[in-house]
Design a protein around this motif. Sequence first.
Motif, mmCIF file in Angstrom:
data_model
loop_
_atom_site.group_PDB
_atom_site.id
_atom_site.type_symbol
_atom_site.label_atom_id
_atom_site.label_comp_id
_atom_site.label_asym_id
_atom_site.label_seq_id
_atom_site.Cartn_x
_atom_site.Cartn_y
_atom_site.Cartn_z
ATOM 1 N N ALA A 179 7.490 22.866 -38.817
ATOM 2 C CA ALA A 179 8.611 23.045 -37.892
ATOM 3 C C ALA A 179 8.464 22.204 -36.631
ATOM 4 O O ALA A 179 9.470 21.882 -35.986
ATOM 5 C CB ALA A 179 8.735 24.520 -37.514
ATOM 6 N N ILE A 180 7.221 21.828 -36.279
ATOM 7 C CA ILE A 180 6.993 21.174 -34.991
ATOM 8 C C ILE A 180 7.742 19.846 -34.915
ATOM 9 O O ILE A 180 8.408 19.542 -33.920
ATOM 10 C CB ILE A 180 5.489 20.955 -34.755
ATOM 11 C CG1 ILE A 180 4.755 22.293 -34.780
ATOM 12 C CG2 ILE A 180 5.251 20.252 -33.420
ATOM 13 C CD1 ILE A 180 3.245 22.146 -34.726
ATOM 14 N N GLU A 181 7.634 19.034 -35.965
ATOM 15 C CA GLU A 181 8.332 17.743 -35.982
ATOM 16 C C GLU A 181 9.544 17.775 -36.917
ATOM 17 O O GLU A 181 10.509 17.051 -36.695
ATOM 18 C CB GLU A 181 7.383 16.629 -36.432
ATOM 19 C CG GLU A 181 6.149 16.467 -35.570
ATOM 20 C CD GLU A 181 6.480 16.128 -34.122
ATOM 21 O OE1 GLU A 181 7.537 15.502 -33.880
ATOM 22 O OE2 GLU A 181 5.689 16.507 -33.241
ATOM 23 N N GLY A 182 9.484 18.603 -37.961
ATOM 24 C CA GLY A 182 10.587 18.631 -38.926
ATOM 25 C C GLY A 182 11.865 19.158 -38.334
ATOM 26 O O GLY A 182 12.961 18.621 -38.592
ATOM 27 N N ASN A 183 11.773 20.219 -37.525
ATOM 28 C CA ASN A 183 13.002 20.767 -36.953
ATOM 29 C C ASN A 183 13.666 19.830 -35.946
ATOM 30 O O ASN A 183 14.889 19.667 -35.971
ATOM 31 C CB ASN A 183 12.716 22.135 -36.321
ATOM 32 C CG ASN A 183 13.985 22.864 -35.923
ATOM 33 O OD1 ASN A 183 14.254 23.061 -34.738
ATOM 34 N ND2 ASN A 183 14.774 23.268 -36.908
ATOM 35 N N PRO A 184 12.901 19.165 -35.054
ATOM 36 C CA PRO A 184 13.559 18.155 -34.208
ATOM 37 C C PRO A 184 14.213 17.031 -35.015
ATOM 38 O O PRO A 184 15.271 16.528 -34.626
ATOM 39 C CB PRO A 184 12.414 17.623 -33.333
ATOM 40 C CG PRO A 184 11.442 18.752 -33.260
ATOM 41 C CD PRO A 184 11.519 19.416 -34.611
ATOM 42 N N MET A 185 13.596 16.634 -36.140
ATOM 43 C CA MET A 185 14.238 15.637 -37.000
ATOM 44 C C MET A 185 15.569 16.159 -37.528
ATOM 45 O O MET A 185 16.584 15.439 -37.543
ATOM 46 C CB MET A 185 13.320 15.274 -38.167
ATOM 47 C CG MET A 185 12.126 14.406 -37.813
ATOM 48 S SD MET A 185 11.109 13.977 -39.261
ATOM 49 C CE MET A 185 12.230 12.889 -40.159
ATOM 50 N N ALA A 186 15.575 17.425 -37.962
ATOM 51 C CA ALA A 186 16.807 18.004 -38.491
ATOM 52 C C ALA A 186 17.885 18.093 -37.414
ATOM 53 O O ALA A 186 19.070 17.868 -37.683
ATOM 54 C CB ALA A 186 16.523 19.391 -39.068
#
Length: 498
Positions: free
Chosen positions: A94-101
């Motif tokens: 979630a740390i980098e994946g959610n900002p990407m989303a």
Amino acid sequence: MDAFTSLLDGFGTALTPINLLWAAIGVLLGTAIGVLPGIGPAMAVALLLPVTYGLEPTGAFIMFAGIYYGAMFGGSTTSILLNTPGESAAVVAAIEGNPMARTGRGAQALAAAAGGHFVGGVIGTVLLVALAPTVAALAVDIGAPDYFALMVLAFIAVTSVLGSSRIRGLASLLIGLTLGLVGLDGMTGRQRLTFGSLQLADGIDVVIVAVGLFAIGEALWVAAHLRRASGDAIPVGRPWLGRDDLRRAWKPWLRGPLVGFPFGAIPAGGAEIPTFLSYVMEKRLSRHKDQFGRGAIEGVAGPESAASASAAGTLVSMLTLGLPTTAVAAVMLAAFQQYGIQPGPLLFAREPDLVWGLIASLFVGMVLLLALNLPLAPLWAKLLRVPRPYLYAGILFFAAVGAYAVGGDPLDLVILLIIGLIGFGMRRYGLPVLPAVIGVILGPAAEQQLRRALQISDGSPTGLVNTPFSLSVYAVVALLLAWPLLRKVIVRRRNVSA
């Protein structure tokens, strides 16, 4: 060479039509279950134990392996898209994946995760075939001081690289450690922080903490800002990884198993430690450090590869020693016993068809997982097209269902809401969420290993540093603590010399 010859025989077992069907069913079920917050692979395998009792053992374990890998990827899906981990190993995604989303790159994050699971799983399973006896021997030699040192490293690493300051990271970690103290003292049996409630005597399940801090906290935070911010749906973006994304992702995919596999083979917290240690490593090695925290693809690719390799590593101790190192391995051990099979050194000789068929099915399951989830990445990413008021209402519903499913106690829903409010407050004051979750997961285990090490040494603190392994780990901890100061000194000397 004997191991790889046996593996070829295992493929003959795994590639039969009926076993391919069980592998496909396992991957589909695992992915679907992993998407639901709070219902992880351990619970999925446990729920299906009675259902598979009538199955032939090899087919049952092939399906369990598919559920394991599928649920890990499913947990990453909601972690990336909705900032709601389906299981604890998906927290780091979630740390980098959610900002990407949030910036319209959800499909790319999912594709990076799928690629990481495939590469990490393949490398981890090859290492399982080649190194199982050696790694199992190392795991036997590791004692309480070594486990505690590893957990100290995990605490220091996670508070050092997350958040806007180390103080905030430490404050978040202390919140998690406090939540981890709730329940009965494992050695004295005394109640701690239960406020006289018998329901809290068993402690707070880590799934409830993770879902509360991530899902409920995120939903409340979004609800508090919907009046000021736009409530429009987030664009999905292109469905495949571009050339630049592949160039940045392939090295983390290959580095992840180097961290994930050894940690999976020893009882040191399952996939949680290697995933965020992989994140730390990728942040240190990346040429795009400024993008971390805002959607760096390396922060998805590396930890997901480490998680998948860790899953293969857990099978080393479980198959060769009968030692489960994760909740899923413990449930699978119960499944072996259900069939009258005892994992251990003689398992490979007594049940070669089952063992090598199971290991070969891991390769088959990962191919099926990649074939299934790469085309579905844009479909999963379309969850972000749902208007946020409806989307987060759905998240609250599924989070509540998942939390209730953990123990079937209405009090769990109250605890979920309280922890969600804590998560909201942490976002309000800039405290990173991950250290708190890590504190809950590893805090009780770290306390247990600390007390064991001190008991062995009759209370002497030297008992914590009396092995070469623990000394090596503490040297790494000292380097992590001293690095910011050392970096300032190095930069200052460079400026003076310039």
